[in-house]
Design an enzyme around this catalytic site. Sequence first.
Site, PDB file in Angstrom:
ATOM      1  N   GLY A   1       0.774  -1.240   0.000  1.00  0.00           N
ATOM      2  CA  GLY A   1       0.000   0.000   0.000  1.00  0.00           C
ATOM      3  C   GLY A   1       0.801   1.284   0.000  1.00  0.00           C
TER       4      GLY A   1
ATOM      5  CG  HIS B   1       0.093  -0.970 -15.640  1.00  0.00           C
ATOM      6  ND1 HIS B   1      -0.089  -2.259 -15.181  1.00  0.00           N
ATOM      7  CD2 HIS B   1       0.961  -1.047 -16.669  1.00  0.00           C
ATOM      8  CE1 HIS B   1       0.654  -3.086 -15.919  1.00  0.00           C
ATOM      9  NE2 HIS B   1       1.290  -2.373 -16.831  1.00  0.00           N
TER      10      HIS B   1
ATOM     11  CG  LEU C   1     -11.626  -5.582 -10.773  1.00  0.00           C
ATOM     12  CD1 LEU C   1     -11.466  -4.069 -10.783  1.00  0.00           C
ATOM     13  CD2 LEU C   1     -12.261  -6.044  -9.471  1.00  0.00           C
TER      14      LEU C   1
ATOM     15  NE  ARG D   1     -12.967 -13.563 -12.619  1.00  0.00           N
ATOM     16  CZ  ARG D   1     -12.570 -12.808 -13.630  1.00  0.00           C
ATOM     17  NH1 ARG D   1     -11.648 -11.912 -13.443  1.00  0.00           N
ATOM     18  NH2 ARG D   1     -13.078 -12.934 -14.834  1.00  0.00           N
TER      19      ARG D   1
END
Length: 218
Positions: free
Chosen positions: A14, A112, A96, A68
């Site tokens: 994080g 990214h 996702l 998922r």
Amino acid sequence: MGKRRVAILISGRGSNMASLIEAATAKNFPAEIVLVVSNIAGAGGLEKARAAGIETATVESKPFGKDREAFERALNDTLVAHNVQLVCLAGFLRLLTPWFVKQWDGRMLNIHPALLPSYRGLHTHERALADGVKIHGATVHFVVPEMDAGPIIMQGAVAVRDDDTPETLAARVLAVEHQIYPDALRLVASGSTRIEGGVCRTSANASPDDRLIAPAII
Ligand code: GAR
């Protein structure tokens, strides 16, 4: 307009989350971080978030196995319960589904570690070094169903050095990430971005004539 309510989704240490939390402490920042959610119990970032006084939640993906969408429904319920308006993925290591992406269409950002559309996917620094590119960097973009695609909000670049290793390159790119993610969130949360024909436009000032040429001949 009040501050946008933002949730950050993490899976690990994080550090990008921390840079967003830090930026959002500024009085004039147009977003507030109301929640940090991890899909991994005990992710390092959770402790950092709590130390900064941010509410945290863990929605483990593991118990849902291959389902998922069931995981994402639980995640989505948590976000909705906190009246979240914008979602920032920050080292959130889950693919996702189109369903979840649709819930947050135009309201979910990702960072990214590459200059998209180059080097989608994993091991971006290794691949950039193997190709011998001279300029590398990071991208903040809106999330679309296709992985590591979607309208680009902001990019930052670094010169690649001959003696770089994946680790040294990653460290310089990470410093850029920590700068551009808060800046990109500021643009989006203040309503300064619009998507036209699948491309993100912004009313932010264009960069001055700041070329980055590498290697530089001196
Ligand atoms: C960051 O470098 C981020 O760009 C990358 O994971 C790292 C997370 O670090 N994300 C991806 O590779 C997504 N495909 P952090 O937890 O310290 O922010």
